[in-house]
Design an enzyme around this catalytic site. Structure first.
Site, PDB file in Angstrom:
ATOM      1  N   TYR A  49       0.852  -1.199   0.000  1.00 44.56           N
ATOM      2  CA  TYR A  49       0.000   0.000   0.000  1.00 44.56           C
ATOM      3  C   TYR A  49       0.877   1.235   0.000  1.00 44.56           C
ATOM      4  O   TYR A  49       1.815   1.334   0.801  1.00 44.56           O
ATOM      5  CB  TYR A  49      -0.896   0.016   1.244  1.00 44.56           C
ATOM      6  CG  TYR A  49      -2.330  -0.318   0.923  1.00 44.56           C
ATOM      7  CD1 TYR A  49      -3.020   0.394  -0.051  1.00 44.56           C
ATOM      8  CD2 TYR A  49      -3.009  -1.337   1.610  1.00 44.56           C
ATOM      9  CE1 TYR A  49      -4.337   0.085  -0.351  1.00 44.56           C
ATOM     10  CE2 TYR A  49      -4.319  -1.639   1.313  1.00 44.56           C
ATOM     11  CZ  TYR A  49      -4.986  -0.920   0.321  1.00 44.56           C
ATOM     12  OH  TYR A  49      -6.287  -1.226   0.020  1.00 44.56           O
ATOM     13  N   GLU A  51      -0.493   4.830  -0.487  1.00 46.61           N
ATOM     14  CA  GLU A  51      -1.280   6.058  -0.698  1.00 46.61           C
ATOM     15  C   GLU A  51      -0.415   7.294  -0.565  1.00 46.61           C
ATOM     16  O   GLU A  51       0.380   7.401   0.381  1.00 46.61           O
ATOM     17  CB  GLU A  51      -2.426   6.165   0.309  1.00 46.61           C
ATOM     18  CG  GLU A  51      -3.600   5.287  -0.018  1.00 46.61           C
ATOM     19  CD  GLU A  51      -3.617   4.072   0.858  1.00 46.61           C
ATOM     20  OE1 GLU A  51      -2.522   3.574   1.192  1.00 46.61           O
ATOM     21  OE2 GLU A  51      -4.727   3.625   1.197  1.00 46.61           O
ATOM     22  N   ASP A 196      -6.623  13.690 -25.233  1.00 49.40           N
ATOM     23  CA  ASP A 196      -6.726  12.289 -24.816  1.00 49.40           C
ATOM     24  C   ASP A 196      -6.034  11.476 -25.903  1.00 49.40           C
ATOM     25  O   ASP A 196      -6.616  11.173 -26.938  1.00 49.40           O
ATOM     26  CB  ASP A 196      -8.191  11.894 -24.671  1.00 49.40           C
ATOM     27  CG  ASP A 196      -8.342  10.428 -24.263  1.00 49.40           C
ATOM     28  OD1 ASP A 196      -7.357   9.673 -24.389  1.00 49.40           O
ATOM     29  OD2 ASP A 196      -9.441  10.039 -23.840  1.00 49.40           O
TER      30      ASP A 196
END
Ligand code: DSN
Length: 417
Positions: A49, A51, A196
């Site tokens: 993890y 974050e 994009d």
């Protein structure tokens, strides 16, 4: 396959590996990654993890994840010649959503390419979340026979609706966009510009196609698994505004995503490293040459191409109009002979979106396998031949054998550099 593997899952993976090896992959948004990208993607980084961002994480134990994400960011900035990169988007749709939420308030207007003219679902299709939050207006091609964008129409829509964001980009468009015109119109109405580039990001990174940042675009979003030949994922690049980049970082985390997928980010770093090489630039040139070779066969066989041909890696062909075979049936017939592509709606389609008139195909994956112009021309001939012989089982069997032989002649490589 080792005996302790979960055979239900791994037998299916082995089946897919065989399908990929024996067939010809023409879906223009697909590609094959290197062994190194696969190794990073399948690594123990999936256990972690992380974050936050490098140097600013919420959990401990980030010595190596920080190194990896920093490498991915620096390589992305080098590849696309920009000042900021966020490499955490799980894919293209969350990347686009993050830009919208970073720059817009609910109810703000966005101007993007009409889906039927090549735009993407995330540019305002009514069934998507962004379309429920923001107001989308669209621009179109002036003439589907040339593919030229109706820039005057675009300007008029911009003047009328005052969008806060203008999107250049597509999922089924084969011609070149005039990025400078987009920037000029955006300046006139005070809009941000976002390109994009999911389909052609690799070709931009490989310097085969023009970089929208060179004409002053604010932001580029992209997936990393198409022409860029990386793992399934996304990126958001900001040309020079730190203010925009900071808003985007916050929009990704904690805005719409939780922990970044560090195994994917490591694989992105590897793919970006591969894309910095001259070998990758040669690959990109070959992708374009191969698409031109397929275009020539379609011209010769008088099959209508939307936009009249291609300037990039993909072709959108009106197989219903030219051969009387609807796109969905064409996709099924071609699957039967080992050629994979997708049905696609075309501008002004008289058929329904789930049973449209067109097919979309391209050269990124077969070029990775080493196909050159003559091989691609032969693939185009086989494709057309299969559609013309759709009810002739014996003929399709012969075509399938030739497709398999061609695929075997060009094994999927494990390394590109
Ligand atoms: N599904 C991708 C494509 O094939 O173009 C875009 O989202």
């Amino acid at each position: 396959m080792q005996s302790h593997l979960d055979s239900e899952v791994f037998d299916a993976i082995a089946g897919e590996a065989k399908r990929q090896a024996e067939g010809l992959e023409l879906i223009p948004s697909e590609n094959y990654v290197s062994k190194n990208v696969l190794l990073a993607n399948g690594s123990i980084l999936t256990n972690k993890y992380s974050e936050g961002y490098p140097g600013r994480r919420y959990y401990g134990g980030q010595e190596f994840t920080d190194q990896i994400e920093t490498l991915a960011i620096e390589r992305a900035k080098q590849l696309f010649n920009c000042k900021f990169a966020n490499v955490q988007p799980h894919s293209g749709a969350p990347a686009n959503l993050a830009v919208y939420s970073a720059l817009l308030e609910p109810g703000d207007t966005v101007l993007g390419m009409d889906l039927a003219h090549g735009g993407h679902l995330t540019h305002g299709h009514p069934m998507t979340l962004p379309a429920k939050i923001y107001k989308f207006v669209t621009y179109k091609m002036k003439d589907p026979e040339t593919g030229e964008i109706d820039y005057e129409g675009l300007r008029q829509v911009a003047l009328e609706h005052k969008p806060k964001l203008i999107i250049a980009g597509f999922s089924a468009y084969s011609r070149t966009l005039d990025y400078a015109k987009f920037v000029e119109i955006a300046k006139e109405v005070g809009a941000y510009t976002m390109a994009d580039m999911a389909h052609i990001a690799g070709l931009i990174a490989g310097k085969a196609l023009r970089n929208p940042f060179d004409d002053g675009f604010d932001i580029i979003t992209s997936t990393t698994h198409k022409t860029l030949r990386g793992p399934r994922g996304g990126i958001i690049l900001t040309r020079e505004s730190e203010e925009i980049a900071k808003k985007i970082d916050k929009a990704i985390f904690p805005g719409i995503q939780g922990g970044p997928h560090m195994h994917t980010i490591a694989a992105k770093a590897v793919a970006f490293g591969e894309a910095i090489t001259p070998a990758y630039q040669e690959y990109c040139q070959q992708v374009l040459k191969n698409a031109k070779a397929m275009e020539a066969v379609f011209h010769r066989e008088k099959i209508r191409m939307i936009g009249g041909g291609t300037d990039n890696h993909l072709i959108l062909a009106d197989v219903f109009g030219s051969l009387g075979v609807p796109g969905k049936e064409a996709q099924t017939v071609l699957d039967e002979v080992g050629i994979t592509l997708n049905m696609n709606a075309i501008a002004g389609d008289t058929r329904k979106p789930l049973d449209p008139s067109g097919i979309r195909f391209g050269t990124p994956a077969i070029t990775t396998r080493g196909f050159k112009e003559a091989d691609c021309a032969r693939v185009a001939e086989l494709l057309i031949d299969a559609l013309r012989s759709k009810d002739d089982e014996a003929k399709k069997k012969i075509i399938k054998e030739e497709v398999k032989a061609l695929a075997e002649q060009f094994p999927i490589p494990e390394s590109f550099v």
